[in-house]
Design a protein around this motif. Structure first.
Motif, PDB file in Angstrom:
ATOM      1  N   THR A   5       6.620  35.098  53.984  1.00 14.79           N
ATOM      2  CA  THR A   5       7.256  35.540  52.740  1.00 14.79           C
ATOM      3  C   THR A   5       6.191  36.103  51.812  1.00 14.79           C
ATOM      4  O   THR A   5       5.022  35.720  51.877  1.00 14.79           O
ATOM      5  N   THR A   6       6.595  37.046  50.984  1.00 16.49           N
ATOM      6  CA  THR A   6       5.700  37.642  49.987  1.00 16.49           C
ATOM      7  C   THR A   6       6.213  37.264  48.604  1.00 16.49           C
ATOM      8  O   THR A   6       7.396  37.463  48.293  1.00 16.49           O
ATOM      9  N   TYR A   7       5.295  36.733  47.803  1.00 12.68           N
ATOM     10  CA  TYR A   7       5.657  36.307  46.447  1.00 12.68           C
ATOM     11  C   TYR A   7       4.794  37.087  45.465  1.00 12.68           C
ATOM     12  O   TYR A   7       3.560  37.047  45.518  1.00 12.68           O
ATOM     13  N   ALA A  13       7.202  37.290  38.260  1.00  9.93           N
ATOM     14  CA  ALA A  13       7.109  36.338  39.359  1.00  9.93           C
ATOM     15  C   ALA A  13       8.410  36.337  40.137  1.00  9.93           C
ATOM     16  O   ALA A  13       9.470  36.002  39.593  1.00  9.93           O
ATOM     17  N   GLU A  14       8.314  36.726  41.438  1.00  9.03           N
ATOM     18  CA  GLU A  14       9.515  36.773  42.260  1.00  9.03           C
ATOM     19  C   GLU A  14       9.143  36.875  43.736  1.00  9.03           C
ATOM     20  O   GLU A  14       8.046  37.303  44.088  1.00  9.03           O
ATOM     21  N   PHE A  15      10.065  36.468  44.608  1.00  6.98           N
ATOM     22  CA  PHE A  15       9.918  36.721  46.030  1.00  6.98           C
ATOM     23  C   PHE A  15      10.269  38.177  46.294  1.00  6.98           C
ATOM     24  O   PHE A  15      11.324  38.658  45.856  1.00  6.98           O
ATOM     25  N   SER A  16       9.395  38.878  47.012  1.00  7.31           N
ATOM     26  CA  SER A  16       9.656  40.302  47.260  1.00  7.31           C
ATOM     27  C   SER A  16      10.108  40.587  48.682  1.00  7.31           C
ATOM     28  O   SER A  16      10.799  41.584  48.927  1.00  7.31           O
ATOM     29  N   SER A  17       9.737  39.725  49.662  1.00  5.80           N
ATOM     30  CA  SER A  17      10.179  39.982  51.036  1.00  5.80           C
ATOM     31  C   SER A  17      10.175  38.702  51.850  1.00  5.80           C
ATOM     32  O   SER A  17       9.448  37.749  51.542  1.00  5.80           O
ATOM     33  N   LEU A  18      10.988  38.692  52.907  1.00  9.77           N
ATOM     34  CA  LEU A  18      11.063  37.574  53.848  1.00  9.77           C
ATOM     35  C   LEU A  18      11.084  38.137  55.264  1.00  9.77           C
ATOM     36  O   LEU A  18      11.756  39.142  55.521  1.00  9.77           O
ATOM     37  N   THR A  19      10.369  37.479  56.185  1.00 11.52           N
ATOM     38  CA  THR A  19      10.322  37.946  57.579  1.00 11.52           C
ATOM     39  C   THR A  19      10.394  36.747  58.519  1.00 11.52           C
ATOM     40  O   THR A  19       9.728  35.729  58.300  1.00 11.52           O
ATOM     41  N   LEU A  20      11.190  36.868  59.581  1.00  9.08           N
ATOM     42  CA  LEU A  20      11.282  35.853  60.636  1.00  9.08           C
ATOM     43  C   LEU A  20      11.031  36.547  61.969  1.00  9.08           C
ATOM     44  O   LEU A  20      11.692  37.547  62.283  1.00  9.08           O
ATOM     45  N   THR A  21      10.097  36.001  62.749  1.00  6.92           N
ATOM     46  CA  THR A  21       9.689  36.646  63.998  1.00  6.92           C
ATOM     47  C   THR A  21       9.685  35.644  65.138  1.00  6.92           C
ATOM     48  O   THR A  21       9.268  34.496  64.972  1.00  6.92           O
ATOM     49  N   VAL A  22      10.166  36.075  66.303  1.00  3.15           N
ATOM     50  CA  VAL A  22      10.083  35.300  67.542  1.00  3.15           C
ATOM     51  C   VAL A  22       9.151  36.049  68.483  1.00  3.15           C
ATOM     52  O   VAL A  22       9.434  37.193  68.868  1.00  3.15           O
ATOM     53  N   ASP A  23       8.008  35.411  68.862  1.00  2.67           N
ATOM     54  CA  ASP A  23       7.000  36.047  69.719  1.00  2.67           C
ATOM     55  C   ASP A  23       7.030  35.456  71.117  1.00  2.67           C
ATOM     56  O   ASP A  23       7.548  34.359  71.349  1.00  2.67           O
ATOM     57  N   VAL A  36      13.444  39.903  62.148  1.00  2.73           N
ATOM     58  CA  VAL A  36      14.245  40.468  61.065  1.00  2.73           C
ATOM     59  C   VAL A  36      13.454  40.300  59.773  1.00  2.73           C
ATOM     60  O   VAL A  36      12.679  39.353  59.611  1.00  2.73           O
ATOM     61  N   SER A  37      13.643  41.230  58.858  1.00  2.85           N
ATOM     62  CA  SER A  37      12.986  41.134  57.561  1.00  2.85           C
ATOM     63  C   SER A  37      13.916  41.669  56.467  1.00  2.85           C
ATOM     64  O   SER A  37      14.826  42.455  56.749  1.00  2.85           O
ATOM     65  N   ARG A  38      13.625  41.216  55.260  1.00  2.89           N
ATOM     66  CA  ARG A  38      14.426  41.678  54.121  1.00  2.89           C
ATOM     67  C   ARG A  38      13.506  41.941  52.949  1.00  2.89           C
ATOM     68  O   ARG A  38      12.697  41.081  52.561  1.00  2.89           O
ATOM     69  N   VAL A  39      13.611  43.170  52.423  1.00  2.00           N
ATOM     70  CA  VAL A  39      12.909  43.530  51.189  1.00  2.00           C
ATOM     71  C   VAL A  39      13.884  43.254  50.046  1.00  2.00           C
ATOM     72  O   VAL A  39      14.867  43.986  49.856  1.00  2.00           O
ATOM     73  N   ILE A  40      13.614  42.170  49.334  1.00  2.00           N
ATOM     74  CA  ILE A  40      14.603  41.658  48.382  1.00  2.00           C
ATOM     75  C   ILE A  40      14.848  42.628  47.236  1.00  2.00           C
ATOM     76  O   ILE A  40      15.998  42.917  46.876  1.00  2.00           O
ATOM     77  N   LYS A  41      13.802  43.158  46.661  1.00  2.00           N
ATOM     78  CA  LYS A  41      13.955  44.008  45.481  1.00  2.00           C
ATOM     79  C   LYS A  41      14.713  45.290  45.816  1.00  2.00           C
ATOM     80  O   LYS A  41      15.550  45.761  45.037  1.00  2.00           O
TER      81      LYS A  41
END
Length: 297
Positions: A5-7, A13-23, A36-41
């Motif tokens: 996650t990017t804060y 002050a906010e979370f800007s992105s979230l990423t989940l990865t299976v390797d 999958v990832s999400r750019v919140i803003k």
């Protein structure tokens, strides 16, 4: 599985992105990544899938991404390196570049005439392995005793030798302990590993006291070449037994140390001629009987 996650601290002050990865998903010879990832803003969602192969004869990769709004990207990569094995004049493909790395063509062979050169009637030794700086390389020699190896760090001195445990016969030994080589990028070094047949000599030493004899320990047995050089020496064990191992093919004199016989007031023992042959490398029963020069009451 991993997440990130990017804060953002400033300006707000906010979370800007979230990423989940299976390797590490293995499909045949390929490894894949799904995430999958999400750019919140920006309110953008993205799905990505990567699959790649980075070993063997070539490297292949496929990267795909699909994001909100129907935007899709596709990237395909393919690479291989080509190197020439000089002994058989064949070309080998590899997944990594070879021009900027060192390479070698090593050949192990049974050097019957001990001239250090592979003659036409001398066979290569298959299935042997070599060691680089003490670590055994998993690649094995082919039916001609040849190991073609690439990806060696250039301009660095490397200690190279045969892994003795991979030799078929325990009486076979490399004629050299090893080599120290510095490889050049883009050049295949041809390295020879002559292997010679060695032999063993055993026997006992005993001392005669009156009419009886008994085995004696600590007797120094020396093996001397025809030029008078001591090539091996050993001491007898508690039961008088001795063994000289890994003796190269040739003619030798076997003797008891003259310094020892003089210091112990023993009669000097005449040296015995011993011949180690390729067809008959084991010599047994080379016994010595020692006698006192004189006795005192």
């Amino acid at each position: 599985m991993r997440g990130a996650t990017t804060y953002t601290v400033s300006p707000g002050a906010e979370f800007s992105s979230l990423t989940l990865t299976v390797d590490g998903i293995k499909l045949w010879e390929y490894y894949s990544t799904l995430g999958v990832s999400r750019v919140i803003k920006s309110d953008i969602d993205e799905v990505f899938f990567n699959i790649s192969k980075s070993h063997g004869a070539y490297s292949l990769g496929l990267n795909t991404r699909y994001s909100t709004g129907g935007v899709m990207s596709l990237e395909l990569s393919f690479s291989l390196g080509l190197g020439r094995e000089p002994r058989r004049d064949t070309w080998k493909s590899e997944y990594r570049p070879v021009a900027n790395q060192g390479a070698m063509s090593a050949q192990a062979f049974l050097d019957s005439n001990m001239n250090g050169v592979k003659d036409a009637d001398e066979k290569g030794l298959p299935d042997i392995q070599v060691r680089l700086n003490g670590g055994r390389v998993p690649k094995t020699a082919d039916e001609n005793g040849i190991i073609y190896l690439t990806g060696i760090e250039p301009y660095r001195e490397i200690d190279l030798d045969i892994a003795l445990e991979t030799l078929e016969d325990p009486l076979w030994q490399p004629s050299e302990k090893g080599k120290r080589i510095s490889f050049r990028p883009g050049h295949v070094a041809e390295i020879n590993f002559p292997v010679v047949v060695t032999g063993e000599i055993d026997g006992t030493a005993s001392v005669q006291i009156g009419a009886s004899t008994r085995e004696v320990s600590g007797v120094i047995v020396e093996l001397v070449d025809l030029q008078g050089n001591v090539v091996q020496s050993t001491k007898t064990a508690y039961d008088g037994f001795y063994l000289l191992a890994k003796v190269p093919v040739g003619k030798y004199q076997l003797r008891i140390s003259r310094t020892q016989t003089d210091s112990l007031n023993l009669v000097p023992v005449k040296p015995t001629l011993v011949v180690i042959e390729v067809e008959n490398p084991i010599v047994n029963g080379m016994d010595f009987v020692l006698q006192k020069k004189f006795t005192t009451e």
